[in-house]
Write a protein that holds these residues in place. Structure first.
Motif, PDB file in Angstrom:
ATOM      1  N   UNK A 240       0.836  -1.202   0.000  1.00 16.95           N
ATOM      2  CA  UNK A 240       0.000   0.000   0.000  1.00 16.95           C
ATOM      3  C   UNK A 240       0.871   1.252   0.000  1.00 16.95           C
ATOM      4  N   UNK A 241       1.916   1.229   0.810  1.00 13.92           N
ATOM      5  CA  UNK A 241       2.817   2.372   0.879  1.00 13.92           C
ATOM      6  C   UNK A 241       3.460   2.635  -0.475  1.00 13.92           C
ATOM      7  N   UNK A 242       3.911   1.588  -1.125  1.00 17.85           N
ATOM      8  CA  UNK A 242       4.548   1.729  -2.438  1.00 17.85           C
ATOM      9  C   UNK A 242       3.577   2.297  -3.462  1.00 17.85           C
ATOM     10  N   UNK A 243       2.333   1.807  -3.475  1.00 18.36           N
ATOM     11  CA  UNK A 243       1.347   2.265  -4.440  1.00 18.36           C
ATOM     12  C   UNK A 243       0.989   3.737  -4.211  1.00 18.36           C
ATOM     13  N   UNK A 244       0.833   4.133  -2.956  1.00 19.40           N
ATOM     14  CA  UNK A 244       0.520   5.537  -2.650  1.00 19.40           C
ATOM     15  C   UNK A 244       1.662   6.445  -3.079  1.00 19.40           C
ATOM     16  N   UNK A 245       2.889   6.014  -2.780  1.00 18.41           N
ATOM     17  CA  UNK A 245       4.059   6.800  -3.189  1.00 18.41           C
ATOM     18  C   UNK A 245       4.121   6.924  -4.711  1.00 18.41           C
ATOM     19  N   UNK A 246       3.780   5.848  -5.410  1.00 21.74           N
ATOM     20  CA  UNK A 246       3.806   5.872  -6.879  1.00 21.74           C
ATOM     21  C   UNK A 246       2.781   6.852  -7.423  1.00 21.74           C
ATOM     22  N   UNK A 247       1.572   6.855  -6.853  1.00 25.64           N
ATOM     23  CA  UNK A 247       0.534   7.798  -7.283  1.00 25.64           C
ATOM     24  C   UNK A 247       0.976   9.225  -7.003  1.00 25.64           C
ATOM     25  N   UNK A 248       1.539   9.451  -5.815  1.00 27.62           N
ATOM     26  CA  UNK A 248       2.018  10.794  -5.462  1.00 27.62           C
ATOM     27  C   UNK A 248       3.096  11.275  -6.421  1.00 27.62           C
ATOM     28  N   UNK A 249       3.940  10.350  -6.848  1.00 30.58           N
ATOM     29  CA  UNK A 249       5.032  10.704  -7.760  1.00 30.58           C
ATOM     30  C   UNK A 249       4.498  11.112  -9.133  1.00 30.58           C
ATOM     31  N   UNK A 250       3.423  10.420  -9.574  1.00 29.63           N
ATOM     32  CA  UNK A 250       2.914  10.653 -10.919  1.00 29.63           C
ATOM     33  C   UNK A 250       1.849  11.748 -10.979  1.00 29.63           C
ATOM     34  N   UNK A 251       1.204  12.067  -9.860  1.00 27.69           N
ATOM     35  CA  UNK A 251       0.087  13.006  -9.867  1.00 27.69           C
ATOM     36  C   UNK A 251       0.511  14.396  -9.409  1.00 27.69           C
ATOM     37  N   UNK A 252      -0.246  15.390  -9.880  1.00 33.65           N
ATOM     38  CA  UNK A 252       0.001  16.774  -9.448  1.00 33.65           C
ATOM     39  C   UNK A 252      -0.435  16.944  -8.003  1.00 33.65           C
ATOM     40  N   UNK A 253      -1.629  16.401  -7.668  1.00 40.33           N
ATOM     41  CA  UNK A 253      -2.141  16.479  -6.300  1.00 40.33           C
ATOM     42  C   UNK A 253      -1.833  15.188  -5.562  1.00 40.33           C
ATOM     43  N   UNK A 254      -1.258  15.307  -4.396  1.00 41.26           N
ATOM     44  CA  UNK A 254      -0.889  14.122  -3.620  1.00 41.26           C
ATOM     45  C   UNK A 254      -2.117  13.524  -2.937  1.00 41.26           C
ATOM     46  N   UNK A 255      -2.016  12.243  -2.599  1.00 42.49           N
ATOM     47  CA  UNK A 255      -3.098  11.533  -1.926  1.00 42.49           C
ATOM     48  C   UNK A 255      -3.355  12.169  -0.556  1.00 42.49           C
ATOM     49  N   UNK A 256      -4.637  12.460  -0.275  1.00 43.11           N
ATOM     50  CA  UNK A 256      -5.015  13.066   1.011  1.00 43.11           C
ATOM     51  C   UNK A 256      -5.689  12.081   1.947  1.00 43.11           C
ATOM     52  N   UNK A 257      -6.141  10.938   1.406  1.00 40.55           N
ATOM     53  CA  UNK A 257      -6.838   9.948   2.225  1.00 40.55           C
ATOM     54  C   UNK A 257      -6.653   8.566   1.617  1.00 40.55           C
ATOM     55  N   UNK A 258      -6.435   7.569   2.480  1.00 39.09           N
ATOM     56  CA  UNK A 258      -6.366   6.173   2.061  1.00 39.09           C
ATOM     57  C   UNK A 258      -7.471   5.413   2.782  1.00 39.09           C
ATOM     58  N   UNK A 259      -8.215   4.598   2.021  1.00 41.08           N
ATOM     59  CA  UNK A 259      -9.260   3.748   2.594  1.00 41.08           C
ATOM     60  C   UNK A 259      -8.931   2.300   2.246  1.00 41.08           C
ATOM     61  N   UNK A 260      -8.991   1.416   3.242  1.00 41.59           N
ATOM     62  CA  UNK A 260      -8.634   0.003   3.039  1.00 41.59           C
ATOM     63  C   UNK A 260      -9.807  -0.882   3.460  1.00 41.59           C
ATOM     64  N   UNK A 261     -10.265  -1.725   2.548  1.00 38.33           N
ATOM     65  CA  UNK A 261     -11.384  -2.629   2.806  1.00 38.33           C
ATOM     66  C   UNK A 261     -10.913  -4.072   2.586  1.00 38.33           C
ATOM     67  N   UNK A 262     -10.555  -4.857   3.605  1.00 43.95           N
ATOM     68  CA  UNK A 262     -10.640  -4.513   4.999  1.00 43.95           C
ATOM     69  C   UNK A 262      -9.473  -5.133   5.738  1.00 43.95           C
ATOM     70  N   UNK A 263      -9.345  -4.856   7.052  1.00 43.96           N
ATOM     71  CA  UNK A 263      -8.170  -5.208   7.853  1.00 43.96           C
ATOM     72  C   UNK A 263      -7.840  -6.698   7.807  1.00 43.96           C
ATOM     73  N   UNK A 264      -8.856  -7.557   7.988  1.00 44.17           N
ATOM     74  CA  UNK A 264      -8.603  -8.992   8.116  1.00 44.17           C
ATOM     75  C   UNK A 264      -8.104  -9.625   6.817  1.00 44.17           C
ATOM     76  N   UNK A 265      -8.193  -8.906   5.683  1.00 43.26           N
ATOM     77  CA  UNK A 265      -7.697  -9.430   4.409  1.00 43.26           C
ATOM     78  C   UNK A 265      -6.285  -8.955   4.088  1.00 43.26           C
ATOM     79  N   UNK A 266      -5.769  -8.013   4.884  1.00 40.49           N
ATOM     80  CA  UNK A 266      -4.391  -7.570   4.676  1.00 40.49           C
ATOM     81  C   UNK A 266      -3.431  -8.681   5.076  1.00 40.49           C
ATOM     82  N   UNK A 267      -2.281  -8.697   4.419  1.00 44.68           N
ATOM     83  CA  UNK A 267      -1.295  -9.725   4.709  1.00 44.68           C
ATOM     84  C   UNK A 267      -0.016  -9.104   5.223  1.00 44.68           C
ATOM     85  N   UNK A 268       0.716  -9.879   5.978  1.00 44.61           N
ATOM     86  CA  UNK A 268       2.021  -9.468   6.483  1.00 44.61           C
ATOM     87  C   UNK A 268       3.062 -10.376   5.851  1.00 44.61           C
TER      88      UNK A 268
END
Length: 579
Positions: free
Chosen positions: A303-331
């Motif tokens: 998620x961090x990598x994807x947000x950074x990539x969007x910020x790098x390519x976009x004029x306006x940086x990401x202001x909010x991240x929404x994740x659906x949902x916690x129990x499906x995230x992996x470590x």
């Protein structure tokens, strides 16, 4: 010839000799400049070992409160056996004779730091090449290590967070003054009036958990929030959907705007007049800076990598991240069990919110405790998935403990609560904590206990810390006690015990309980700044006259009030409105 040129470049790392000399000279001639330099340059930022030794000596002199001058500097270097290593005392004299302009100091610091970052980049490149040859390490692990190293390099943390109280208060004064001129919420406005009044908008660096049982409308509500915030603030929002596809979400979005069910849209059962309206709405929605990622298996680092990539390519940086949902995230670490994994993920999400300096909303399932109660309205205790307590009993004894009574601490008195379940959660390293009065408890290192200074994880507790102990109390009813006897007992020993079975205790009302007279915690909501729970009474009570009303329960608000508000839920188009 080209290969020879590249070989020569590899042996000469980037650095700026003159800038390094000028900065050290500025500290020697005007000692006060060390305040500016120490904020911006670590010792490693200087390339030459000679300069690193001198800079370190200057920092130590300053830290010890000694005068920064030629005599003290030479004395320290000589006493520590570095005089020959730096090339003799004449090196310091040359620095004193260096000509420089104090108003150019920031430029010199930038030159040094830029070369330092370039050297780190080269080092990272060499590490990537070496990792590429290690075929015994999974690619996922290698990519994660590279991502972490890259973002650590890019974030420039050494100067990012350090400000003086004066600077901070001046910024706050400006914000208050601006708020007096143009009243506004301090965070991202959701457009739901009462929710915004309670939260004052979603604040930067906050981790917001939206929780509920299945069919409560978590995904629909979170997607409404993402769309509203992107539209109202004209800002960029990214929605990570680990369960639904982007096509499903986009059909929902279009259906809610054109007021045509997604079933009709998918079947293309559209009238001609509706077709023109759909095109109009699509053109309108296309201006939204709302990104959707439906990768089914994601980690926090992904998620961090994807947000950074969007910020790098976009004029306006990401202001909010929404994740659906916690129990499906992996470590990435597959050696830990799911209980430890979720705890680690929530901590990582909170850290990510701070690093990106934006709010992060993550959806979460609630435990099945809700279904076993007469009152189905969720409470914080339902947001649990810990499992850190060790019991030296057999399975038969543990099974008998289910549905028994356990004591919880309300903050003022003890309360008897029903123990709904004891769930085995795996094998973990167990530590034994012993107190001065002879009590002991077996816990994992990250479980929290109540100390005189608040809740502390076991790995943060030290010898002689005072922890809460229940001594005695007198009952005046079946459930409560008007006199509570809590004392503070000194920790005298914490020792590793063994790898043993641990259990998750599920209780009705509170997120703590007593084990061998010691008050311990049992909640995963500790990392969240805001916890919002969704509840639809008509889902459980079909006779309820209030149909399609969803209650938002702000059960935790670290920096503000708690409370609840109600919204009207439109199940056909999955929209929410203020009541």
């Amino acid at each position: 010839m080209e290969n020879l040129r590249l070989s020569n470049l590899k042996t000469i790392l980037p650095y700026n000799l003159l800038a390094e000399r000028l900065v050290l000279s500025s500290i020697l001639t005007i000692p006060e400049t060390i305040l500016v330099v120490s904020e911006k340059l670590p010792i490693e930022a200087f390339y030459l070992e000679t300069h690193q030794i001198i800079y370190k000596a200057l920092l130590i002199l300053y830290a010890e409160g000694k005068t920064i001058d030629y005599i003290n500097l030479i004395t320290w270097i000589q006493d520590h056996g570095f005089l020959l290593k730096i090339g003799g005392s004449h090196v310091i004299l040359e620095l004193l004779n260096q000509i420089y302009k104090i108003n150019n100091l920031d430029e010199y610091l930038s030159l040094i730091y830029e070369k330092y970052l370039r050297r780190l980049l080269i080092k990272l490149g060499e590490e990537i090449i070496e990792l590429g040859y290690l075929t015994n390490i999974p690619l996922e692990t290698i990519f994660t290590k590279i991502e972490q190293s890259y973002f650590h390099l890019a974030e420039n943390k050494s100067t990012k967070h350090l400000i003086s109280v004066k600077q901070g208060l001046q910024q706050i004064a400006k914000e208050i003054e601006q708020g007096l001129k143009i009243p506004h919420l301090s965070g991202l406005k959701t457009t739901f009036i009462e929710l915004d009044v309670i939260t004052q908008g979603f604040q930067n660096s906050d981790l917001i958990i939206i929780a509920g049982r299945p069919s409560m409308g978590k995904t629909a509500f979170a997607f409404n929030l993402a769309k509203n915030i992107a539209q109202y603030h004209n800002t960029s929002v990214v929605f990570f959907s680990l369960e639904m596809t982007k096509q499903q979400l986009l059909y929902r979005l279009l259906a809610s705007e054109v007021e045509i069910t997604s079933t009709r849209l998918r079947a293309a059962r559209i009238k001609e007049t509706e077709w023109f309206e759909i095109h109009k709405i699509i053109n309108k929605l296309s201006s939204l800076k709302l990104f959707i990622d439906d990768t089914p298996e994601l980690s926090v680092n992904d998620i961090k990598l994807k947000v950074k990539s969007i910020n790098f390519e976009s004029v306006k940086k990401i202001s909010l991240v929404v994740i659906d949902y916690l129990q499906l995230l992996e470590e990435v670490d597959q050696t830990i069990n799911r209980v430890q994994e979720l705890s680690k993920i929530t901590r990582a999400l909170k850290k990510l919110a701070r690093d990106l300096n934006i709010p992060i909303i993550v959806l979460s399932q609630l435990s099945r405790n809700v279904e076993s109660r007469v009152n189905k309205k969720p409470i914080l205790a339902d947001l649990r998935e810990s499992g850190c307590i060790n019991f030296f009993f057999g399975d038969s004894v543990i099974n008998k403990m289910k549905n028994s009574i356990i004591y919880c601490w309300t903050g003022r008195f003890f309360s008897k609560q029903k123990l709904f379940d004891i769930k085995f959660t795996g094998q973990k390293p167990i530590y034994r904590l012993s107190t001065n009065l002879g009590w002991s408890i077996f816990l994992t290192s990250d479980h929290k206990i109540l100390t005189e200074k608040g809740w502390k994880k076991l790995n943060k507790v030290i010898l002689n810390d005072l922890i809460s102990i229940k001594l005695l109390f007198y009952a005046n009813s079946l459930t409560h006690f008007n006199k509570s006897f809590i004392t503070w007992d000194k920790v005298i020993k914490i020792r590793y015990q063994e790898l043993a079975a641990v259990y998750d205790l599920r209780i009705s009302s509170y997120s703590n309980y007593l084990v061998n007279r010691i008050i311990v915690h049992n909640s995963i909501e500790q990392d969240a700044d805001i916890v919002i729970m969704l509840y639809r009474d008509d889902y459980y009570n079909k006779e309820n006259s209030e149909k399609n009303i969803i209650e938002l329960i702000v059960a935790k608000h670290r920096n503000g009030p708690i409370g609840s508000t109600k919204l009207i839920f439109d199940p056909r188009f999955l929209r929410f409105f203020d009541t």
